[in-house]
Motif scaffolding. Structure first.
Motif, mmCIF file in Angstrom:
data_model
loop_
_atom_site.group_PDB
_atom_site.id
_atom_site.type_symbol
_atom_site.label_atom_id
_atom_site.label_comp_id
_atom_site.label_asym_id
_atom_site.label_seq_id
_atom_site.Cartn_x
_atom_site.Cartn_y
_atom_site.Cartn_z
ATOM 1 N N PHE A 155 31.495 -65.725 50.736
ATOM 2 C CA PHE A 155 31.435 -65.833 49.165
ATOM 3 C C PHE A 155 31.942 -64.825 48.412
ATOM 4 O O PHE A 155 31.710 -63.602 48.849
ATOM 5 N N LEU A 156 32.470 -65.122 47.225
ATOM 6 C CA LEU A 156 32.840 -64.392 46.000
ATOM 7 C C LEU A 156 31.941 -64.436 44.968
ATOM 8 O O LEU A 156 31.828 -65.525 44.260
ATOM 9 N N MET A 157 31.164 -63.453 44.616
ATOM 10 C CA MET A 157 30.506 -63.560 43.068
ATOM 11 C C MET A 157 31.191 -62.684 42.030
ATOM 12 O O MET A 157 31.333 -61.461 42.203
ATOM 13 N N PHE A 158 31.605 -63.404 41.068
ATOM 14 C CA PHE A 158 31.830 -62.401 39.843
ATOM 15 C C PHE A 158 30.968 -62.805 38.740
ATOM 16 O O PHE A 158 30.272 -63.654 38.386
ATOM 17 N N LEU A 159 30.478 -61.524 37.950
ATOM 18 C CA LEU A 159 29.845 -61.282 36.876
ATOM 19 C C LEU A 159 30.438 -60.437 35.737
ATOM 20 O O LEU A 159 30.396 -59.104 36.058
ATOM 21 N N GLY A 160 30.881 -60.944 34.657
ATOM 22 C CA GLY A 160 31.720 -60.120 33.861
ATOM 23 C C GLY A 160 32.913 -59.775 34.445
ATOM 24 O O GLY A 160 33.775 -60.365 34.714
ATOM 25 N N ASN A 161 33.047 -58.476 34.572
ATOM 26 C CA ASN A 161 34.252 -57.846 34.949
ATOM 27 C C ASN A 161 34.235 -57.428 36.538
ATOM 28 O O ASN A 161 35.083 -56.867 37.307
ATOM 29 N N ASP A 162 32.864 -57.519 37.137
ATOM 30 C CA ASP A 162 32.469 -56.992 38.494
ATOM 31 C C ASP A 162 32.483 -58.203 39.197
ATOM 32 O O ASP A 162 32.194 -59.316 39.274
ATOM 33 N N ALA A 163 32.614 -57.771 40.674
ATOM 34 C CA ALA A 163 32.632 -58.587 41.763
ATOM 35 C C ALA A 163 32.030 -58.302 43.161
ATOM 36 O O ALA A 163 32.075 -57.173 43.201
#
Length: 421
Positions: free
Chosen positions: A246-254
């Protein structure tokens, strides 16, 4: 003498009827609000549970309408969007377990919301607020989850060599980066606030699971590692549920696990001064990608750029880098290292990278010059190199996550204001 009775005019009758109608509508609105919204006969916990049940019902209904793939082992990308800590986020799960994953969505978002609620200072019942209320008094017994947050604060302080200090709360309160009410802290305010700052004043007892802020008036600020905490929680939850791609993004972070069903995850990086221009694509070799930039929620004065990454030594916004992208397996290490580089400068980052095997970075210094660690050179595909370097495997799709959604050209006068000492 009989007087002729005067009949009300038609206009008066119509106005009277309209008044009755509006009164009736107002009553219906009030009754509807009480019945469907306020529900005074229910506790807040019961209303919260009812809302969760409605979401679960929708998810289950959606799951039943989804057609199963002809090949039960076919890989699909299952998206999940949410907002957390004031940042937009999403998760893409590469999995053939479509129905099971849909049912897990609500549980995962619920866990992330619990983390946010635990760190919500505005809620007097949150653990963070209770610790602040007891500052300068006696140690507070805390939950395992909150104790792990405080331990992460200590780790971030060590990694960043003081660049991240979770006791910076009193200083941060003097700043405001809200476009509607921007505020620059006064020198006297910062001097006052800094007397309450110091990692050593946050005392933890692992055996008793207690925490203490030693001085009255101390406040916590976990904003510099909040995304890292969310990544740790999501990784543990999804891994336990059996999802390891999976790939999780939150704001500019991953945060990345797996290889996108064999095609590989790929992330586009944007220039810190030209928000529309990507300067490279990153093929993550490590799990966390953390981006720190001086463009988020920023505004400018005639003298400098004001942004939320503050130097704990002075309480002022840092003026060393434009942007740094850090790769590391541990989310707290990646985010804390990026903030540390903003506080201490580019040379500090190159000196410290040797102490953290597996950590790599690319940065733009104050002049905009791009520099990177040796290991990062094998992970980046620069824009000018795309025609000469192969993207393996099989031209992996690029995730267009907002690396720099709020960057504003420096000549934009709308972001400038007068600075008062």
């Amino acid at each position: 003498m009989n007087r002729r009775s005067r009949r009300p005019s038609q206009r008066y009758v119509k106005h009277q009827q309209a008044g009755y109608l509006l009164s009736g509508i107002a009553v219906l609105v009030v009754v509807g609000f009480v019945v469907f919204v306020a529900r005074p006969w229910q506790s807040a916990e019961e209303r919260k549970q009812e809302g969760v049940n409605r979401i679960l019902a929708k998810v289950n209904a959606t799951s039943e309408q989804v057609e199963e793939p002809e090949n039960p082992d076919e890989m699909r990308l299952i998206p999940l969007n949410f907002t957390l800590f004031g940042s937009e986020g999403f998760i893409k799960i590469a999995s053939s377990k479509l129905l099971a994953t849909n049912r897990r969505e609500v549980e995962l978002v619920g866990k992330l919301r619990e983390l946010q609620a635990m760190l919500d200072r505005s809620d007097p019942q949150s653990e963070l607020a209770k610790l602040e209320q007891q500052a300068g008094a006696t140690p507070l017994e805390v939950s395992d989850a909150f104790f792990e947050v405080l331990q992460a604060c200590k780790q971030a302080y060590r990694v960043s060599e003081g660049g991240v200090d979770c006791t910076l709360g009193p200083v941060r309160d003097f700043w405001s980066f809200d476009p509607q009410k921007r505020r620059i802290a006064l020198r006297a305010e910062l001097e006052q606030g800094l007397t309450l700052v110091g990692d050593e004043k946050l005392v933890l007892d692992a055996a008793a699971k207690t925490a203490l802020l030693q001085q009255a008036g101390m406040k916590l600020d976990v904003s510099m590692i909040a995304h890292a905490l969310a990544f740790r929680l999501a990784d543990a939850f999804l891994s336990e549920a059996g999802y390891k791609d999976f790939l999780m993004f939150l704001g500019n972070d991953a945060y990345v696990r797996g290889d996108r069903g064999g095609t590989g995850w790929q992330i586009k990086l944007y220039h810190p001064r030209r928000a529309w221009k990507g300067f490279a694509s990153l093929k993550p070799a490590l799990r966390t990608m953390s981006v720190t930039g001086d463009y988020e929620h920023m505004f400018e004065t005639k003298r400098r750029r004001i942004h939320p990454t503050l130097d704990p030594r002075t309480g002022q916004p840092t003026q060393t880098l434009q942007q740094i992208t850090v790769q590391a397996d541990d989310p707290v290490l990646a985010q804390a290292f990026g903030v540390g580089a903003f506080v201490h400068g580019a040379e500090w980052a190159f000196q410290q990278v040797e102490k953290h095997p597996g950590l790599e970075f690319v940065l733009h210094d104050k002049q905009g010059t791009m520099r990177m660690s040796e290991g990062m050179k094998t992970m980046l595909i620069l824009e000018g190199e795309k025609n000469t370097r192969q993207m393996e495997p099989s031209q992996a799709p690029v995730e267009e996550a907002g690396q720099n959604p709020e960057a504003t050209p420096t000549e934009d006068a709308s972001s400038k204001q007068t600075e008062t000492p």
